[in-house]
Write an enzyme that holds these catalytic residues in place. Structure first.
Site, PDB file in Angstrom:
ATOM      1  CE  LYS A   1      -2.266  -1.593   3.821  1.00 34.00           C
ATOM      2  NZ  LYS A   1      -1.573  -2.595   4.095  1.00 34.00           N
TER       3      LYS A   1
ATOM      4  NE  ARG B   1      -4.497  -1.021   9.015  1.00 34.58           N
ATOM      5  CZ  ARG B   1      -4.224  -1.013   8.372  1.00 34.58           C
ATOM      6  NH1 ARG B   1      -3.974   0.379   8.072  1.00 34.58           N
ATOM      7  NH2 ARG B   1      -2.265  -1.143   8.171  1.00 34.58           N
TER       8      ARG B   1
ATOM      9  NE  ARG C   1       7.902  -1.830   6.565  1.00 33.50           N
ATOM     10  CZ  ARG C   1       6.463  -1.637   6.311  1.00 33.50           C
ATOM     11  NH1 ARG C   1       6.042  -0.810   4.763  1.00 33.50           N
ATOM     12  NH2 ARG C   1       5.300  -2.593   7.300  1.00 33.50           N
TER      13      ARG C   1
ATOM     14  NE  ARG D   1       6.565   0.155   9.936  1.00 35.46           N
ATOM     15  CZ  ARG D   1       5.214   0.058   9.351  1.00 35.46           C
ATOM     16  NH1 ARG D   1       5.031   0.621   8.512  1.00 35.46           N
ATOM     17  NH2 ARG D   1       3.907  -0.600  10.045  1.00 35.46           N
TER      18      ARG D   1
ATOM     19  NE  ARG E   1       1.606  -4.369  11.345  1.00 35.17           N
ATOM     20  CZ  ARG E   1       2.763  -4.365  10.737  1.00 35.17           C
ATOM     21  NH1 ARG E   1       4.218  -4.694  10.816  1.00 35.17           N
ATOM     22  NH2 ARG E   1       3.174  -3.499   9.312  1.00 35.17           N
TER      23      ARG E   1
HETATM   24  P1  B4P Z   1       3.934  -1.503   2.356  1.00 31.64           P
HETATM   25  O1  B4P Z   1       3.439  -2.684   0.973  1.00 31.64           O
HETATM   26  O2  B4P Z   1       4.379  -0.303   1.244  1.00 31.64           O
HETATM   27  O3  B4P Z   1       3.203  -1.382   3.957  1.00 31.64           O
HETATM   28  P2  B4P Z   1       2.479  -1.270   4.151  1.00 31.64           P
HETATM   29  O4  B4P Z   1       1.020  -2.231   3.689  1.00 31.64           O
HETATM   30  O5  B4P Z   1       2.353   0.233   3.696  1.00 31.64           O
HETATM   31  O6  B4P Z   1       2.296  -1.375   5.257  1.00 31.64           O
HETATM   32  P3  B4P Z   1       1.048  -1.531   6.667  1.00 31.64           P
HETATM   33  O7  B4P Z   1       0.254  -1.892   6.624  1.00 31.64           O
HETATM   34  O8  B4P Z   1       2.273  -2.003   7.815  1.00 31.64           O
HETATM   35  O9  B4P Z   1       1.353   0.214   7.414  1.00 31.64           O
HETATM   36  P4  B4P Z   1       0.799   0.680   8.405  1.00 31.64           P
HETATM   37  O10 B4P Z   1       1.425   1.582   8.262  1.00 31.64           O
HETATM   38  O11 B4P Z   1      -0.758   1.163   7.442  1.00 31.64           O
HETATM   39  O12 B4P Z   1       5.987  -2.077   2.302  1.00 31.64           O
HETATM   40  C1  B4P Z   1       5.902  -3.286   3.258  1.00 31.64           C
HETATM   41  C2  B4P Z   1       7.219  -3.565   2.084  1.00 31.64           C
HETATM   42  O13 B4P Z   1       7.222  -4.785   1.354  1.00 31.64           O
HETATM   43  C3  B4P Z   1       8.479  -2.767   2.238  1.00 31.64           C
HETATM   44  O14 B4P Z   1       9.680  -2.210   2.569  1.00 31.64           O
HETATM   45  C4  B4P Z   1       8.551  -2.992   0.562  1.00 31.64           C
HETATM   46  O15 B4P Z   1       9.656  -2.228  -0.041  1.00 31.64           O
HETATM   47  C5  B4P Z   1       8.008  -3.951   0.253  1.00 31.64           C
HETATM   48  N1  B4P Z   1       7.327  -4.725  -0.880  1.00 31.64           N
HETATM   49  C6  B4P Z   1       6.396  -3.789  -1.056  1.00 31.64           C
HETATM   50  N2  B4P Z   1       5.911  -4.488  -2.154  1.00 31.64           N
HETATM   51  C7  B4P Z   1       6.482  -4.901  -2.636  1.00 31.64           C
HETATM   52  C8  B4P Z   1       6.420  -6.137  -3.806  1.00 31.64           C
HETATM   53  N3  B4P Z   1       5.729  -5.944  -4.899  1.00 31.64           N
HETATM   54  N4  B4P Z   1       7.570  -7.095  -4.353  1.00 31.64           N
HETATM   55  C9  B4P Z   1       8.805  -7.176  -3.107  1.00 31.64           C
HETATM   56  N5  B4P Z   1       8.565  -6.157  -1.615  1.00 31.64           N
HETATM   57  C10 B4P Z   1       7.545  -4.892  -2.169  1.00 31.64           C
HETATM   58  O16 B4P Z   1      -0.481   0.696   9.795  1.00 31.64           O
HETATM   59  C11 B4P Z   1       0.442   0.487  10.796  1.00 31.64           C
HETATM   60  C12 B4P Z   1       0.166  -0.463  12.010  1.00 31.64           C
HETATM   61  O17 B4P Z   1      -0.809   1.761  12.626  1.00 31.64           O
HETATM   62  C13 B4P Z   1      -1.234  -0.671  11.975  1.00 31.64           C
HETATM   63  O18 B4P Z   1      -0.338  -1.819  12.692  1.00 31.64           O
HETATM   64  C14 B4P Z   1      -2.699  -0.294  13.497  1.00 31.64           C
HETATM   65  O19 B4P Z   1      -1.795  -0.446  14.208  1.00 31.64           O
HETATM   66  C15 B4P Z   1      -1.700   1.109  12.438  1.00 31.64           C
HETATM   67  N6  B4P Z   1      -2.905   1.812  12.562  1.00 31.64           N
HETATM   68  C16 B4P Z   1      -3.231   2.441  10.761  1.00 31.64           C
HETATM   69  N7  B4P Z   1      -3.928   2.462  10.307  1.00 31.64           N
HETATM   70  C17 B4P Z   1      -4.515   2.181  11.197  1.00 31.64           C
HETATM   71  C18 B4P Z   1      -6.004   2.091  11.245  1.00 31.64           C
HETATM   72  N8  B4P Z   1      -7.087   3.070  10.098  1.00 31.64           N
HETATM   73  N9  B4P Z   1      -6.866   2.511  11.778  1.00 31.64           N
HETATM   74  C19 B4P Z   1      -6.073   1.553  13.128  1.00 31.64           C
HETATM   75  N10 B4P Z   1      -5.318   1.133  13.302  1.00 31.64           N
HETATM   76  C20 B4P Z   1      -4.560   1.881  12.201  1.00 31.64           C
END
Ligand code: B4P
Length: 190
Positions: A14, A89, A128, A134, A146
Site C-alpha cells: 500500500k 480498516r 523492512r 519499526r 497484524r
Molecule cells: P508496504 O507493503 O508498502 O507496507 P504497507 O502495506 O503500507 O504496511 P502496513 O500495513 O504495515 O502499514 P500501516 O502504516 O498502514 O511495504 C512493506 C514492504 O514490502 C516494504 O519494505 C516494501 O519495499 C516491500 N514491497 C512492497 N511491494 C513489494 C513487491 N511487489 N515485491 C517485494 N517487496 C515489496 O499500519 C501500521 C499500524 O498502524 C497498524 O498495524 C495499526 O496498528 C496502525 N494503524 C494504521 N492505520 C490504522 C487504522 N486505519 N485503524 C487502526 N489502526 C491503524
C-alpha cells in the site's frame, strides 16, 4: 474528484504503490499509519497511546483515526482527490469516511485491493524491519498478530465496497512497476 481506497494486508504494498500513484495522479496521500508514526515521533499524548497498540500489532481505536482523517480532509480543501492508504480498516471507519466525504459533496471512487500470501507478507515486513526501526516489523509474532487483525476486522471491507460496485482486486505479487501498471489500468478504465 478521484478518491481511492488502497487496501490490503500489512506489507501488501500500500505505502509503496501510494508513492507512485500520488506522483502520477497528483492526489493527496492520507496514510493513517504515517500520521500515527509522526504523532509518535513528536511525542504527543495520542502518539504515546497509539505506540503501545501499534507495537503489539493491534489496531488503534476507530475514533482516533477517524478524527485524524477528518482534520486532514479539512486542511486539503483544494485537493483534486485522495489516496486513503491503510484507512479505512474497520466497517465503522468506512461508514465514517462515507459520511465525511458525503458532507463535502464527494464519495469514494473505488477500492483497489492488493493481495499477497501470508508467507510473502511476513518476509517483506521482516526485511523492512532490518532498516525501518519499526518495532512492529521486527518480530514474526507481532506481524502475525497484524495479519490476524486484518483477517478479523479489515477483510469485511471488501464486501462493503463490492456491494457498492467499487471493488477491484489486484495481485500484489511480482515487480513493483508491474503491479503499478495494473493499478493504473484499473484507475484509467474506471
Ligand atoms: P508496504 O507493503 O508498502 O507496507 P504497507 O502495506 O503500507 O504496511 P502496513 O500495513 O504495515 O502499514 P500501516 O502504516 O498502514 O511495504 C512493506 C514492504 O514490502 C516494504 O519494505 C516494501 O519495499 C516491500 N514491497 C512492497 N511491494 C513489494 C513487491 N511487489 N515485491 C517485494 N517487496 C515489496 O499500519 C501500521 C499500524 O498502524 C497498524 O498495524 C495499526 O496498528 C496502525 N494503524 C494504521 N492505520 C490504522 C487504522 N486505519 N485503524 C487502526 N489502526 C491503524
Amino acid at each position: 474528484m478521484l478518491n481511492i481506497v488502497l487496501f490490503g494486508p500489512p506489507g501488501a504494498g500500500k505505502g509503496t504503490q501510494s508513492e507512485k500513484l500520488i506522483e502520477k495522479y497528483k492526489l493527496v496521500h492520507l496514510s493513517t499509519g504515517d500520521i500515527l508514526r509522526s504523532e509518535i515521533a513528536a511525542g504527543t499524548e495520542l502518539g504515546m497511546k497509539a505506540k503501545k497498540l501499534m507495537d503489539a500489532g493491534m489496531l488503534v481505536p476507530d475514533e482516533v483515526v477517524i478524527g485524524m482523517i477528518d482534520s486532514k480532509l479539512d486542511t486539503n480543501k483544494n485537493a483534486i482527490g485522495f489516496i486513503f492508504d491503510g484507512f479505512p480498516r474497520t466497517i465503522k471507519q468506512a461508514e465514517a469516511l462515507d459520511k465525511l466525504l458525503g458532507e463535502k459533496g464527494t464519495s469514494i471512487t473505488m477500492m483497489l485491493a492488493l493481495e499477497a500470501e501470508k508467507e510473502e507478507l511476513i518476509k517483506r515486513l521482516l526485511n523492512r524491519g532490518k532498516d525501518s526501526g519499526r518495532a512492529d516489523d521486527q518480530d514474526t509474532h507481532i506481524i502475525e498478530k497484524r495479519i490476524e487483525e486484518y483477517n478479523n476486522k479489515t477483510t469485511p471491507l471488501k464486501d462493503y465496497y463490492a456491494k457498492q460496485n467499487k471493488l477491484k482486486v489486484i495481485k500484489g505479487v511480482g515487480g513493483i512497476e508491474n503491479i503499478f501498471q495494473k493499478l493504473c489500468e484499473a484507475i484509467d478504465n474506471n
